[in-house]
Design a protein around this motif. Structure first.
Motif, PDB file in Angstrom:
ATOM      1  N   PHE A   1       0.840  -1.193   0.000  1.00  0.00           N
ATOM      2  CA  PHE A   1       0.000   0.000   0.000  1.00  0.00           C
ATOM      3  C   PHE A   1       0.877   1.246   0.000  1.00  0.00           C
ATOM      4  CE2 PHE A   1      -2.411   3.367   2.160  1.00  0.00           C
ATOM      5  CZ  PHE A   1      -3.490   3.445   1.288  1.00  0.00           C
ATOM      6  N   GLY A   2       0.646   2.121  -0.956  1.00  0.00           N
ATOM      7  CA  GLY A   2       1.438   3.330  -1.099  1.00  0.00           C
ATOM      8  C   GLY A   2       2.515   3.231  -2.148  1.00  0.00           C
ATOM      9  N   THR A   3       2.874   2.013  -2.534  1.00  0.00           N
ATOM     10  CA  THR A   3       3.891   1.837  -3.565  1.00  0.00           C
ATOM     11  C   THR A   3       3.315   2.228  -4.924  1.00  0.00           C
ATOM     12  OG1 THR A   3       4.902   0.022  -2.335  1.00  0.00           O
ATOM     13  CG2 THR A   3       5.429   0.172  -4.679  1.00  0.00           C
ATOM     14  N   PRO A   4       4.015   3.050  -5.713  1.00  0.00           N
ATOM     15  CA  PRO A   4       3.496   3.427  -7.038  1.00  0.00           C
ATOM     16  C   PRO A   4       3.158   2.198  -7.879  1.00  0.00           C
ATOM     17  CG  PRO A   4       5.416   4.735  -6.480  1.00  0.00           C
ATOM     18  CD  PRO A   4       5.312   3.682  -5.431  1.00  0.00           C
ATOM     19  N   ARG A   5       2.107   2.305  -8.655  1.00  0.00           N
ATOM     20  CA  ARG A   5       1.655   1.164  -9.456  1.00  0.00           C
ATOM     21  C   ARG A   5       2.512   0.952 -10.701  1.00  0.00           C
ATOM     22  NH1 ARG A   5      -3.429   3.442  -7.616  1.00  0.00           N
ATOM     23  NH2 ARG A   5      -4.416   1.964  -6.181  1.00  0.00           N
ATOM     24  N   GLN A   6       3.333   1.937 -11.036  1.00  0.00           N
ATOM     25  CA  GLN A   6       4.258   1.828 -12.166  1.00  0.00           C
ATOM     26  C   GLN A   6       5.572   2.506 -11.768  1.00  0.00           C
ATOM     27  OE1 GLN A   6       3.304  -0.036 -14.576  1.00  0.00           O
ATOM     28  NE2 GLN A   6       1.088  -0.017 -14.294  1.00  0.00           N
ATOM     29  N   PRO A   7       6.676   2.154 -12.417  1.00  0.00           N
ATOM     30  CA  PRO A   7       7.940   2.823 -12.116  1.00  0.00           C
ATOM     31  C   PRO A   7       7.962   4.252 -12.636  1.00  0.00           C
ATOM     32  CG  PRO A   7       8.207   1.347 -13.979  1.00  0.00           C
ATOM     33  CD  PRO A   7       6.820   1.111 -13.453  1.00  0.00           C
ATOM     34  N   ASN A   8       8.832   5.056 -12.054  1.00  0.00           N
ATOM     35  CA  ASN A   8       9.124   6.423 -12.491  1.00  0.00           C
ATOM     36  C   ASN A   8       7.978   7.414 -12.302  1.00  0.00           C
ATOM     37  OD1 ASN A   8      11.873   5.989 -13.494  1.00  0.00           O
ATOM     38  ND2 ASN A   8      10.884   4.702 -15.028  1.00  0.00           N
ATOM     39  N   LEU A   9       6.942   7.031 -11.557  1.00  0.00           N
ATOM     40  CA  LEU A   9       5.895   7.986 -11.227  1.00  0.00           C
ATOM     41  C   LEU A   9       6.334   8.876 -10.072  1.00  0.00           C
ATOM     42  CD1 LEU A   9       2.690   5.756 -11.484  1.00  0.00           C
ATOM     43  CD2 LEU A   9       3.612   7.351 -13.174  1.00  0.00           C
ATOM     44  N   VAL A  10       7.205   8.343  -9.220  1.00  0.00           N
ATOM     45  CA  VAL A  10       7.767   9.092  -8.091  1.00  0.00           C
ATOM     46  C   VAL A  10       9.267   8.801  -8.053  1.00  0.00           C
ATOM     47  CG1 VAL A  10       7.737   9.460  -5.599  1.00  0.00           C
ATOM     48  CG2 VAL A  10       5.612   8.886  -6.791  1.00  0.00           C
ATOM     49  N   ASP A  11      10.077   9.844  -7.833  1.00  0.00           N
ATOM     50  CA  ASP A  11      11.538   9.685  -7.829  1.00  0.00           C
ATOM     51  C   ASP A  11      12.019   9.099  -6.498  1.00  0.00           C
ATOM     52  OD1 ASP A  11      11.823  10.606 -10.403  1.00  0.00           O
ATOM     53  OD2 ASP A  11      12.160  12.688  -9.790  1.00  0.00           O
ATOM     54  N   ILE A  12      11.699   7.846  -6.279  1.00  0.00           N
ATOM     55  CA  ILE A  12      12.091   7.178  -5.040  1.00  0.00           C
ATOM     56  C   ILE A  12      13.526   6.673  -5.169  1.00  0.00           C
ATOM     57  CG2 ILE A  12      11.617   5.224  -3.519  1.00  0.00           C
ATOM     58  CD1 ILE A  12       8.690   5.451  -4.435  1.00  0.00           C
ATOM     59  N   ASN A  13      14.341   7.017  -4.197  1.00  0.00           N
ATOM     60  CA  ASN A  13      15.720   6.520  -4.164  1.00  0.00           C
ATOM     61  C   ASN A  13      15.742   5.153  -3.495  1.00  0.00           C
ATOM     62  OD1 ASN A  13      17.605   8.813  -5.125  1.00  0.00           O
ATOM     63  ND2 ASN A  13      16.203   9.844  -3.732  1.00  0.00           N
ATOM     64  N   ALA A  14      16.323   4.178  -4.162  1.00  0.00           N
ATOM     65  CA  ALA A  14      16.417   2.824  -3.630  1.00  0.00           C
ATOM     66  C   ALA A  14      17.766   2.241  -4.014  1.00  0.00           C
ATOM     67  CB  ALA A  14      15.286   1.946  -4.167  1.00  0.00           C
ATOM     68  N   THR A  15      18.125   1.149  -3.377  1.00  0.00           N
ATOM     69  CA  THR A  15      19.356   0.448  -3.727  1.00  0.00           C
ATOM     70  C   THR A  15      19.061  -1.035  -3.897  1.00  0.00           C
ATOM     71  OG1 THR A  15      19.990   0.026  -1.425  1.00  0.00           O
ATOM     72  CG2 THR A  15      20.761   2.083  -2.416  1.00  0.00           C
ATOM     73  N   ILE A  16      19.940  -1.698  -4.617  1.00  0.00           N
ATOM     74  CA  ILE A  16      19.903  -3.156  -4.733  1.00  0.00           C
ATOM     75  C   ILE A  16      21.189  -3.687  -4.124  1.00  0.00           C
ATOM     76  CG2 ILE A  16      19.785  -5.143  -6.273  1.00  0.00           C
ATOM     77  CD1 ILE A  16      18.329  -3.363  -8.298  1.00  0.00           C
ATOM     78  N   SER A  17      21.060  -4.405  -3.023  1.00  0.00           N
ATOM     79  CA  SER A  17      22.226  -5.026  -2.396  1.00  0.00           C
ATOM     80  C   SER A  17      22.483  -6.363  -3.077  1.00  0.00           C
ATOM     81  CB  SER A  17      21.974  -5.235  -0.894  1.00  0.00           C
ATOM     82  OG  SER A  17      21.832  -4.003  -0.236  1.00  0.00           O
ATOM     83  N   MET A  18      23.613  -6.467  -3.746  1.00  0.00           N
ATOM     84  CA  MET A  18      23.912  -7.668  -4.514  1.00  0.00           C
ATOM     85  C   MET A  18      24.344  -8.805  -3.593  1.00  0.00           C
ATOM     86  SD  MET A  18      23.090  -6.532  -7.423  1.00  0.00           S
ATOM     87  CE  MET A  18      23.507  -8.036  -8.338  1.00  0.00           C
ATOM     88  N   LEU A  19      23.920 -10.006  -3.939  1.00  0.00           N
ATOM     89  CA  LEU A  19      24.226 -11.198  -3.164  1.00  0.00           C
ATOM     90  C   LEU A  19      25.360 -11.978  -3.839  1.00  0.00           C
ATOM     91  CD1 LEU A  19      20.583 -12.415  -2.445  1.00  0.00           C
ATOM     92  CD2 LEU A  19      22.054 -11.045  -0.957  1.00  0.00           C
ATOM     93  N   PRO A  20      26.151 -12.719  -3.062  1.00  0.00           N
ATOM     94  CA  PRO A  20      27.187 -13.582  -3.654  1.00  0.00           C
ATOM     95  C   PRO A  20      26.549 -14.660  -4.533  1.00  0.00           C
ATOM     96  CG  PRO A  20      27.473 -13.353  -1.268  1.00  0.00           C
ATOM     97  CD  PRO A  20      26.126 -12.780  -1.596  1.00  0.00           C
ATOM     98  N   PRO A  21      27.162 -15.014  -5.632  1.00  0.00           N
ATOM     99  CA  PRO A  21      28.461 -14.562  -6.141  1.00  0.00           C
ATOM    100  C   PRO A  21      28.351 -13.388  -7.103  1.00  0.00           C
ATOM    101  CG  PRO A  21      27.700 -16.390  -7.464  1.00  0.00           C
ATOM    102  CD  PRO A  21      26.627 -16.140  -6.440  1.00  0.00           C
ATOM    103  N   TYR A  22      27.202 -12.694  -7.089  1.00  0.00           N
ATOM    104  CA  TYR A  22      26.932 -11.629  -8.060  1.00  0.00           C
ATOM    105  C   TYR A  22      27.402 -10.260  -7.572  1.00  0.00           C
ATOM    106  CZ  TYR A  22      23.840 -15.539  -8.965  1.00  0.00           C
ATOM    107  OH  TYR A  22      23.345 -16.811  -9.140  1.00  0.00           O
ATOM    108  N   ASN A  23      27.970 -10.192  -6.390  1.00  0.00           N
ATOM    109  CA  ASN A  23      28.374  -8.921  -5.784  1.00  0.00           C
ATOM    110  C   ASN A  23      29.821  -8.576  -6.103  1.00  0.00           C
ATOM    111  OD1 ASN A  23      29.316 -11.063  -4.264  1.00  0.00           O
ATOM    112  ND2 ASN A  23      29.163  -9.996  -2.302  1.00  0.00           N
TER     113      ASN A  23
END
Length: 243
Positions: free
Chosen positions: A22-44
């Motif tokens: 609830f509250g998450t935009p229904r599509q990307p790029n509607l709100v400039d939300i800053n997020a990160t992706i923490s990579m997991l081994p062995p992809y990091n």
């Protein structure tokens, strides 16, 4: 005979200020939300991202992990009720971008910000994500404008962007906002993001005409209480700091 199910690796986990659907935009790029992706081994490993800075946007393939996964194919639901059609009209699930689909897979174009490689791990910083905190990421690919952007594409019942509604703060809340900011460690940009999220009207389609009905949206470590007080006008009434 083709297999009915396949197994895909989880290469990273999204870190987002959005803590629930609830509250998450229904599509990307509607709100400039800053997020990160923490990579997991062995992809990091940094070498896996060599050359990525040449691209402004990325495709993120991810999983709707907060959905209840249905592995029983006999329970397949072929139709959904898109919010863009008021939540009353049914349409085929493959003619929608509903999160309730056979594989629970999401696909989003986001803006690439930068790569952070530290003792805490390798993180990919992105902007405009429509993903909640903890979302598993399956793959990352560059966005190619010459092939991924179609100028004469037809978008059917979703041809126009969602209508943006007005958002106001309750006067009493404004007086206490500086104290809340200190306790929650939220910044001015966070208040602006909260406004933009509510302006998208995150309520279920069947409740989008309700006046003075309270709703709660969780953002980072606060619960934001708001309601619609007039036609296309929302008011943020209180902010509750979570323990």
């Amino acid at each position: 005979m083709l297999p009915q199910q396949i197994t895909l690796p989880i290469i990273g986990i999204v870190n987002s200020p959005l803590k629930q659907k609830f509250g998450t935009p229904r599509q990307p790029n509607l709100v400039d939300i800053n997020a990160t992706i923490s990579m997991l081994p062995p992809y990091n490993v940094l070498s896996a991202f060599e050359g990525i800075a040449q691209f402004s946007h990325l495709w993120i393939i991810w999983q709707f992990h907060q959905n209840r996964i249905n592995t029983n194919q006999s329970n397949f639901q072929p139709t959904v009720r898109p919010p863009r059609l008021g939540g009353n009209q049914k349409i085929g699930v493959f003619a929608s971008r509903s999160m309730y689909r056979p594989a629970n897979i999401g696909l989003s174009v986001v803006k690439f910000s930068h790569i952070e490689n530290s003792e805490d791990g390798l993180r990919l910083h992105i902007i405009g994500a429509d993903m909640v905190d903890g979302t598993p990421v399956i793959d990352i690919k560059p966005y190619l404008p010459y092939s991924d952007s179609i100028d004469d594409a037809i978008a059917g019942y979703a041809a126009q962007k969602p209508v943006i509604k007005s958002v106001h703060w309750h006067p009493d809340l404004l007086q206490d906002l500086s104290n809340i900011a200190i306790k929650s460690q939220l910044k001015q940009t966070d208040w602006q993001t909260i406004e933009q999220l509510i302006a998208q009207d995150p309520r279920p389609a069947y409740r989008q005409q309700a006046l003075n009905t309270p709703f709660v949206m969780r953002y980072q470590n606060v619960d934001v209480h708001f309601s619609q007080i007039a036609d296309s006008v929302f008011q943020i009434q209180t902010i509750e700091l979570l323990n």
